[in-house]
Motif scaffolding. Structure first.
Motif, PDB file in Angstrom:
ATOM      1  N   LYS A  85      -0.914  -9.992 -10.089  1.00  0.00           N
ATOM      2  CA  LYS A  85      -1.111  -9.920  -8.653  1.00  0.00           C
ATOM      3  C   LYS A  85      -0.411  -9.207  -7.825  1.00  0.00           C
ATOM      4  O   LYS A  85      -0.701  -8.462  -6.853  1.00  0.00           O
ATOM      5  N   GLU A  86       0.954  -9.388  -7.894  1.00  0.00           N
ATOM      6  CA  GLU A  86       1.881  -8.858  -7.106  1.00  0.00           C
ATOM      7  C   GLU A  86       1.831  -7.206  -7.309  1.00  0.00           C
ATOM      8  O   GLU A  86       1.993  -6.455  -6.536  1.00  0.00           O
ATOM      9  N   LYS A  87       1.584  -6.836  -8.522  1.00  0.00           N
ATOM     10  CA  LYS A  87       1.505  -5.417  -8.965  1.00  0.00           C
ATOM     11  C   LYS A  87       0.380  -4.829  -8.170  1.00  0.00           C
ATOM     12  O   LYS A  87       0.694  -3.782  -7.498  1.00  0.00           O
ATOM     13  N   ILE A  88      -0.573  -5.372  -8.407  1.00  0.00           N
ATOM     14  CA  ILE A  88      -1.840  -4.986  -7.629  1.00  0.00           C
ATOM     15  C   ILE A  88      -1.762  -4.788  -6.280  1.00  0.00           C
ATOM     16  O   ILE A  88      -2.147  -3.646  -5.697  1.00  0.00           O
ATOM     17  N   ALA A  89      -1.243  -5.826  -5.629  1.00  0.00           N
ATOM     18  CA  ALA A  89      -0.772  -5.845  -4.083  1.00  0.00           C
ATOM     19  C   ALA A  89      -0.055  -4.940  -3.662  1.00  0.00           C
ATOM     20  O   ALA A  89      -0.330  -4.132  -2.807  1.00  0.00           O
ATOM     21  N   ARG A  90       0.900  -4.564  -4.571  1.00  0.00           N
ATOM     22  CA  ARG A  90       2.020  -3.555  -4.337  1.00  0.00           C
ATOM     23  C   ARG A  90       1.498  -2.226  -4.263  1.00  0.00           C
ATOM     24  O   ARG A  90       1.448  -1.301  -3.446  1.00  0.00           O
ATOM     25  N   GLU A  91       0.738  -1.792  -5.384  1.00  0.00           N
ATOM     26  CA  GLU A  91      -0.021  -0.329  -5.543  1.00  0.00           C
ATOM     27  C   GLU A  91      -0.778  -0.267  -4.420  1.00  0.00           C
ATOM     28  O   GLU A  91      -1.200   0.984  -3.817  1.00  0.00           O
ATOM     29  N   ILE A  92      -1.863  -1.212  -4.266  1.00  0.00           N
ATOM     30  CA  ILE A  92      -2.909  -1.042  -3.259  1.00  0.00           C
ATOM     31  C   ILE A  92      -2.226  -0.725  -1.880  1.00  0.00           C
ATOM     32  O   ILE A  92      -2.694   0.169  -1.011  1.00  0.00           O
ATOM     33  N   ALA A  93      -1.506  -1.646  -1.499  1.00  0.00           N
ATOM     34  CA  ALA A  93      -0.696  -1.519  -0.072  1.00  0.00           C
ATOM     35  C   ALA A  93       0.068  -0.063   0.103  1.00  0.00           C
ATOM     36  O   ALA A  93      -0.227   0.396   1.072  1.00  0.00           O
ATOM     37  N   LYS A  94       0.635   0.240  -0.791  1.00  0.00           N
ATOM     38  CA  LYS A  94       1.209   1.811  -0.631  1.00  0.00           C
ATOM     39  C   LYS A  94       0.188   2.806  -0.564  1.00  0.00           C
ATOM     40  O   LYS A  94       0.488   3.676   0.034  1.00  0.00           O
ATOM     41  N   ILE A  95      -0.992   2.749  -1.238  1.00  0.00           N
ATOM     42  CA  ILE A  95      -1.855   3.680  -1.040  1.00  0.00           C
ATOM     43  C   ILE A  95      -2.671   3.594   0.281  1.00  0.00           C
ATOM     44  O   ILE A  95      -2.827   4.658   1.054  1.00  0.00           O
ATOM     45  N   ILE A  96      -2.992   2.274   0.826  1.00  0.00           N
ATOM     46  CA  ILE A  96      -3.668   2.154   1.938  1.00  0.00           C
ATOM     47  C   ILE A  96      -2.817   2.547   3.147  1.00  0.00           C
ATOM     48  O   ILE A  96      -3.204   3.223   3.943  1.00  0.00           O
ATOM     49  N   ILE A  97      -1.568   2.169   3.358  1.00  0.00           N
ATOM     50  CA  ILE A  97      -0.724   2.265   4.342  1.00  0.00           C
ATOM     51  C   ILE A  97      -0.159   3.718   4.330  1.00  0.00           C
ATOM     52  O   ILE A  97      -0.250   4.402   5.460  1.00  0.00           O
ATOM     53  N   ASN A  98      -0.165   4.322   3.356  1.00  0.00           N
ATOM     54  CA  ASN A  98       0.283   5.670   3.314  1.00  0.00           C
ATOM     55  C   ASN A  98      -0.775   6.646   3.621  1.00  0.00           C
ATOM     56  O   ASN A  98      -0.634   7.475   4.504  1.00  0.00           O
ATOM     57  N   LYS A  99      -2.113   6.288   3.132  1.00  0.00           N
ATOM     58  CA  LYS A  99      -3.187   7.258   3.619  1.00  0.00           C
ATOM     59  C   LYS A  99      -3.615   6.953   4.972  1.00  0.00           C
ATOM     60  O   LYS A  99      -4.110   7.824   5.515  1.00  0.00           O
ATOM     61  N   ASP A 100      -3.705   5.859   5.324  1.00  0.00           N
ATOM     62  CA  ASP A 100      -4.204   5.555   6.660  1.00  0.00           C
ATOM     63  C   ASP A 100      -3.333   5.207   7.784  1.00  0.00           C
ATOM     64  O   ASP A 100      -3.804   4.962   8.893  1.00  0.00           O
ATOM     65  N   LEU A 108       4.953  -2.878   7.987  1.00  0.00           N
ATOM     66  CA  LEU A 108       3.858  -2.680   7.969  1.00  0.00           C
ATOM     67  C   LEU A 108       3.398  -2.596   6.320  1.00  0.00           C
ATOM     68  O   LEU A 108       2.320  -3.509   6.003  1.00  0.00           O
ATOM     69  N   LEU A 109       4.123  -2.076   5.690  1.00  0.00           N
ATOM     70  CA  LEU A 109       4.003  -1.937   4.040  1.00  0.00           C
ATOM     71  C   LEU A 109       4.108  -3.342   3.429  1.00  0.00           C
ATOM     72  O   LEU A 109       3.139  -3.814   2.713  1.00  0.00           O
ATOM     73  N   MET A 110       5.246  -3.884   3.788  1.00  0.00           N
ATOM     74  CA  MET A 110       5.524  -5.248   3.267  1.00  0.00           C
ATOM     75  C   MET A 110       4.321  -6.303   3.874  1.00  0.00           C
ATOM     76  O   MET A 110       3.902  -7.083   2.870  1.00  0.00           O
ATOM     77  N   SER A 111       3.973  -6.277   5.109  1.00  0.00           N
ATOM     78  CA  SER A 111       3.019  -7.218   5.651  1.00  0.00           C
ATOM     79  C   SER A 111       1.577  -7.050   4.745  1.00  0.00           C
ATOM     80  O   SER A 111       0.836  -8.045   4.601  1.00  0.00           O
ATOM     81  N   GLU A 112       1.375  -5.728   4.667  1.00  0.00           N
ATOM     82  CA  GLU A 112       0.155  -5.392   3.951  1.00  0.00           C
ATOM     83  C   GLU A 112      -0.027  -5.930   2.500  1.00  0.00           C
ATOM     84  O   GLU A 112      -1.104  -6.439   1.925  1.00  0.00           O
ATOM     85  N   GLU A 113       1.231  -5.799   1.806  1.00  0.00           N
ATOM     86  CA  GLU A 113       1.168  -6.130   0.435  1.00  0.00           C
ATOM     87  C   GLU A 113       1.159  -7.766   0.313  1.00  0.00           C
ATOM     88  O   GLU A 113       0.346  -8.211  -0.420  1.00  0.00           O
ATOM     89  N   ILE A 114       1.616  -8.597   1.154  1.00  0.00           N
ATOM     90  CA  ILE A 114       1.677  -9.964   1.186  1.00  0.00           C
ATOM     91  C   ILE A 114       0.146 -10.621   1.640  1.00  0.00           C
ATOM     92  O   ILE A 114      -0.433 -11.529   0.804  1.00  0.00           O
TER      93      ILE A 114
END
Lengths: 580, 107
Positions: A85-100, A108-114
């Motif tokens: 779950k940690e890996k999934i959260a990290r990968e998705i957060a990186k994409i969402i925060i970077n793209k949007d 922002l990245l850390m809180s999105e991952e959490i």
């Protein structure tokens, strides 16, 4: 005998079978009827929710200020998740925060991952939404990760072709407590019901493969898409005012600033900008206090820009003429225990009313107030619309404050004449000043001129309001303000803006102090300029306001250049020939 | 007399038989037609689904194109592109027509 017993046995078996069937049918059709109906419904019918498209917001040229674009809801089917779950959260957060987002904010990245990890950790859940309205690019990147258990559902999101242009005017779309889209602030908030539309539903009979049966049963609740708003905003005007406001704020070190341009004859808002601003597409990334539209939501003491309004009252009541002289302007005025002085402690005995405005003389204005009388002045302030909403079609409009007549003591009446002790909004100020520009009518400012519904266009008629001043009084005062523009020692020399000396421009600057816990802060000011051009046939009215300019405190020095630069560009844009 | 009655009965029976046969043929043919039409309609459900999917795809593409058009024709983009190809802001404006004077001073 044997034959009879076999017959009896067989008959009994048939009777038993018959009763067993009846019992089963009873169980299905009576005891479990609801459950069976639902199963049958799901087996025979398919039901679609058809979401309504939110209406667009267009400028006066019908080009989009706000559109809808394709976005996606990212969801997770928790039973099928087979990665960490940690890996999934990290990968998705990186994409969402970077793209949007800008992707520079680590917090922002850390809180999105959490946030994503907490959602995936939800107990007793099968299906969870992970992120709403992600972009097409983000969706494609997440798909490439090949994470089992993730899925996408299309959901429209708002798109702003002009970025954060006129953000305060537009507002943004967030969620209500039920998770449905809702507009907040500005036009999105005011016209939320009209923009929202109504979702539709389609219930269709299907075959064993899930395909619709043409001659089968069909029930439909038609979708009603949201209405589209056509505003009075001119993007070119908006670009001009944003450019000069940004430059001016930087040059004079202002904490915040606003500019509004209005057609004084119809009340149409042609452009309005305020900084600091926010990006309505990423409103979550900004502090809540930035959402409020300063045009309607902030009150301030107007200072000297209210002097022409007070003067108009005295002219209308025939208490003064432009050449009436002030016998009490040779020194400070004493009102009870208070002393009223000019802003620069310079006094000009026997000033004419025109000169009172040119010199922005507080003692001259107190004299005008004396002649007017506090009751007449109060009644005119109410007539002009101060102390109540203008009715402009924007959310969160404030009323400002006018002291009630029974609380208007002599010192309050005196300070009101030069714009202290009264709180106004910017939209109230431009509405009042437009009375002078348009020959005496109290028009109602508005932003939306047309509402498009399916194939029908509904025109919003401007409210031209009632007459406050005689046409003659308005003309006389307009000319007095031309003198203010040309001769006032306080005004930014407009000759520094090439070409402007060939036009007649009516304007007034003002510098107001900022009240702080019962007294005025000596170090902070609000600098403003309000005016219209060309004087004879005004095409536009501009209000510029800077809060706490640090380089210089005076409105004429700070808001003045912004006003004249915008005026020059607008005169060119509208192709207005020089008059002089 | 009996013979005439018998003949009439035979004729009546023949007519009835013919009428019944016609009704039966009509019912049978209409039933067959209904089965054919319903079958055709039901199998068209597949086509309907495909056409709806195609319609959705085209609408989505339309949406994307409209979004692109809005991006490219935005005033900020036009300003940026104009700068890139060498446009600059006009430094001075020259008006070719001037307003006529109301009165002229003549000698």
């Amino acid at each position: 005998m044997e034959k009879n017993s076999r017959l009896i046995i067989i008959t009994s078996i048939f009777v038993l079978i018959f009763f067993a069937i009846i019992a089963k049918l009873f169980q299905w059709q009576v005891l479990n009827s609801e459950k069976m109906s639902i199963l049958a419904e799901n087996q025979h019918f398919i039901t679609f929710q058809i979401p309504a498209l939110r209406g667009e917001i267009l400028d006066e040229d019908k080009t989009p200020l706000v559109k809808n674009e394709v976005g996606y809801l990212l969801y997770a089917n928790l039973k099928n998740i087979n990665q960490s779950k940690e890996k999934i959260a990290r990968e998705i957060a990186k994409i969402i925060i970077n793209k949007d987002s800008d992707g520079k904010n680590k917090d922002l990245l850390m809180s999105e991952e959490i946030r994503i990890k907490n959602i995936i950790d939800t107990k007793d859940a099968i299906w969870v939404p992970l992120a709403h309205k992600i972009s097409v690019e983000a969706k494609n990147q997440i798909e490439k990760l090949n994470i089992k258990g993730l899925g996408f559902e299309e959901e429209k999101k708002r798109f702003y072709p002009e970025g954060s242009m006129s953000a305060h005017l537009l507002g943004f779309v967030g969620k209500d407590i039920n998770g449905n889209d809702k507009g907040y602030f500005g036009l999105e908030g005011y016209y939320d019901l009209q923009l929202r539309g109504k979702d539709g539903k389609l219930r269709q009979e299907k075959d064993a493969f899930g395909r619709p049966i043409i001659f089968g049963e069909t029930d439909e609740i038609k979708t009603k898409n949201g209405r589209t708003l056509v505003t009075t905003i001119d993007k070119s005007v908006q670009l001009i005012i944003e450019k000069y406001l940004k430059e001016g704020m930087e040059k004079w070190g202002a904490k915040s600033g606003s500019v509004t341009v209005m057609d004084p004859k119809s009340g149409a808002i042609l452009g309005t900008a305020s900084f600091p601003s926010y990006d309505p597409a990423k409103f979550d990334d900004y502090k809540n206090n930035l959402y409020e539209n300063p045009l309607v939501g902030e009150t301030f003491e107007p200072g000297s820009i209210i002097k022409p309004i007070i003067m108009s009252m005295a002219l209308q009541e025939k208490k003064v003429k432009p050449n009436t002289r002030c016998p009490k302007c040779s020194g400070p005025r004493r009102i009870g225990e208070y002393e009223i002085s000019t802003f620069n402690n310079q006094y000009h005995p026997n000033l004419t009313m025109t000169e009172v405005l040119e010199n922005s003389d507080n003692t001259g204005m107190v004299y005008v107030g004396d002649l007017l009388g506090k009751e007449t002045m109060y009644n005119y302030l109410i007539k002009y619309g101060f102390g109540e909403q203008t009715g402009i079609d924007l959310e969160e409009e404030e009323t400002g404050t006018v002291k009630p007549l029974d609380k208007l003591y002599p010192i309050d009446a005196a300070t009101t004449t030069f714009g202290q002790g009264i709180a106004v909004t910017q939209v109230q100020m431009i509405k009042a000043f437009a009375v002078i520009a348009n020959g005496g009518y109290l028009i109602k400012p508005y932003v939306v001129q047309k509402i498009i519904d399916q194939n029908r266009e509904i025109n919003v008629k401007p409210d031209l309001g009632k007459r406050i001043l005689n046409n003659e009084v308005a003309k006389v005062l307009s000319e007095m303000l031309v003198n203010v523009t040309n001769k006032s020692p306080l005004h930014f020399p407009r000759d520094l803006v090439p070409g402007l000396n060939k036009y007649k421009i009516s304007s007034k600057s003002g510098t107001a102090q900022i009240p702080l816990f019962g007294h005025y802060d000596p170090t902070k000011t609000i600098g403003s300029v309000v005016g219209f051009a060309p004087t004879e046939n005004p095409k536009f009215l501009i209000l510029v306001r800077l809060i706490e300019p640090t380089a210089r405190p005076w409105g004429s020095d700070t808001a003045g250049p912004i006003f004249f630069n915008i005026t020059k560009d607008l005169l060119t844009y509208y192709g207005i020939n020089p008059e002089l | 007399m009996k013979n005439i009655e018998k003949e009439n009965k035979k004729k009546y029976f023949k007519k009835t038989k013919l009428f019944a046969s016609l009704i039966a043929i009509c019912i049978l043919s209409l039933s067959i037609i209904q089965i054919i039409v319903t079958n055709h309609g039901i199998s068209s459900g597949d086509n309907v689904t495909k056409l709806e999917e195609e319609k959705d795809r085209l609408l989505e593409e339309n949406d994307k194109l409209e979004t692109q058009i809005a991006k490219f024709t935005s005033i900020k983009n036009i300003k940026e592109q104009a700068k890139k190809i060498g446009f600059i802001e006009a430094s001075s404006i020259v008006y070719l027509s001037t307003p006529l004077p109301v009165a002229l001073n003549t000698r």
